[in-house]
Enzyme design. Structure first.
Site, short mmCIF file in Angstrom:
data_model
loop_
_atom_site.label_atom_id
_atom_site.label_comp_id
_atom_site.label_asym_id
_atom_site.label_seq_id
_atom_site.Cartn_x
_atom_site.Cartn_y
_atom_site.Cartn_z
N LYS A 133 25.05 -40.43 58.71
CA LYS A 133 23.79 -40.82 58.08
C LYS A 133 23.36 -42.20 58.58
O LYS A 133 22.18 -42.47 58.75
CB LYS A 133 23.96 -40.83 56.56
CG LYS A 133 22.69 -41.23 55.80
CD LYS A 133 21.56 -40.27 56.08
CE LYS A 133 20.30 -40.66 55.31
NZ LYS A 133 19.17 -39.77 55.63
N SER A 153 6.60 -44.28 79.36
CA SER A 153 7.43 -43.70 78.30
C SER A 153 6.63 -42.65 77.52
O SER A 153 6.22 -41.64 78.07
CB SER A 153 7.97 -44.80 77.40
OG SER A 153 9.03 -44.32 76.61
#
Length: 348
Positions: A226, A174
């Site tokens: 948000k 990763s």
């Protein structure tokens, strides 16, 4: 009753010692934390050629006869004289240098702090025409922004025109592979874990548990996205879809980043979140050679001056004192317990 009385006294003494131990440790830790802001990491440089030569000499002293060692010493002196004469006749060519840095990555890529300092330092002295940087990298990945910064530090080496090699002995997955793919050359040991070009996010949700116990949880936001998924609120399909879109966008950026730096890789095949061992990674062109970092560094020592560079945080007096006190108290406590147990055993 006598046994219970003795055991109670023993327990009281043990608790007293533990309380004293905790008080000392807390006091030392507090003193140490006050000085942390003043701590400064110091640069440590080790010439690996000399380290290898010293180890070789120690082993030869044990294995070879005195006659062989004496003859070898004569041969070495003769060789030194010949090299000196050769240098006097013709100007000495500068010898290439290899700078070896370690990166041990946690989920926050915390080691980027010392990595950036090491790179800033070596870039001031390195020669793009001769020198090379080797990163011994170990990381199972972590936060995207943290590993993005770490990869950007390696990009600085490339921009400066230096050859960059990344060596993976155990794992570069990763975010770890995001860093590795910057290199001109990637080597990995046969069973090192490489790849996992994917993105993952997970979090628990306690909304049903709160609802069952009649507990309300409110979250106020300005901006539609948000907050998409939360741990305590009720998640919606729209929020999940947005969160998934964010993951896909991040994955797309990751794929593009790898594809730009490893154009021979079939990104559609390898960017499915899977991992490969070293030999499999070579087949998929994720790496360039199957080899351990030790083997590569020893090879470099044959033709170049090889230096290990690291910034290490200096231990303060409080740190050293804390370690000494904690060790001393621990030994005293163990000795106390041992004596009490032996005394009880004799009385029994």
């Amino acid at each position: 009753m006598e046994f219970l009385s003795e055991y109670g006294i023993f327990l009281a003494k043990a608790i007293t010692v533990l309380v004293v131990l905790l008080v000392v440790i807390i006091a030392v830790a507090a003193a140490s934390s006050k000085g942390k802001s003043d701590k400064k990491a110091e640069l440590r440089v080790t010439k690996l050629n000399d380290e290898l030569a010293e180890n070789k000499a120690l082993l030869e002293d044990e294995l070879l006869s005195k006659e062989v060692l004496k003859q070898r010493e004569k041969d070495e002196k003769k060789l030194v004289k010949e090299e000196k004469k050769s240098r006097n006749k013709s100007p000495e060519k500068p010898k290439p240098r290899v700078f070896v840095l370690d990166f041990d990555g946690d989920i926050k890529a915390s080691d980027v702090t010392t990595l950036r300092e090491s790179i800033t330092t070596l870039l001031q002295v390195a020669d793009p025409q001769l020198d090379e940087v080797v990163i011994k990298l170990e990381s199972g990945g972590g936060m995207v922004h943290s590993y993005g910064l770490a990869a950007a530090q390696l990009d600085r080496v490339k921009k400066a025109g230096l050859r960059l090699t990344v060596a993976v002995d155990k794992v570069a997955a990763s975010g770890g592979y995001m860093m590795a793919c910057v290199a001109d050359k990637i080597i990995a040991s046969p069973f090192a874990i490489v790849g996992s070009i994917g993105v993952v996010a997970q979090l628990p949700n306690f909304h049903k548990l709160l609802k069952k116990n009649d507990i309300d949880y409110e979250i106020l936001t300005a901006g539609e996205y948000k907050r998409t998924l939360t741990m305590f609120g009720e998640n919606t399909d729209k929020g999940r879809a947005k969160f998934q879109d964010d993951l896909e966008d991040t994955h797309g950026l990751f794929k593009s980043y790898v594809n730009d730096r490893r154009p021979l890789v079939d990104i559609d095949v390898v960017a499915n979140g899977d991992i490969w061992f070293g030999s499999q990674a070579l087949e998929n062109k994720l790496i360039d050679e199957v080899m351990t970092s030790d083997e590569y560094v020893v090879q470099c020592c044959q033709n170049a001056d090889v230096y290990s560079i690291a910034f290490k945080e200096k231990k303060t007096l409080a740190d050293k004192l804390g370690f000494a006190v904690a060790s001393g108290v621990e030994r005293a406590f163990l000795k106390f317990v041992s004596e009490q147990e032996s005394t009880k055993g004799m009385r029994a």
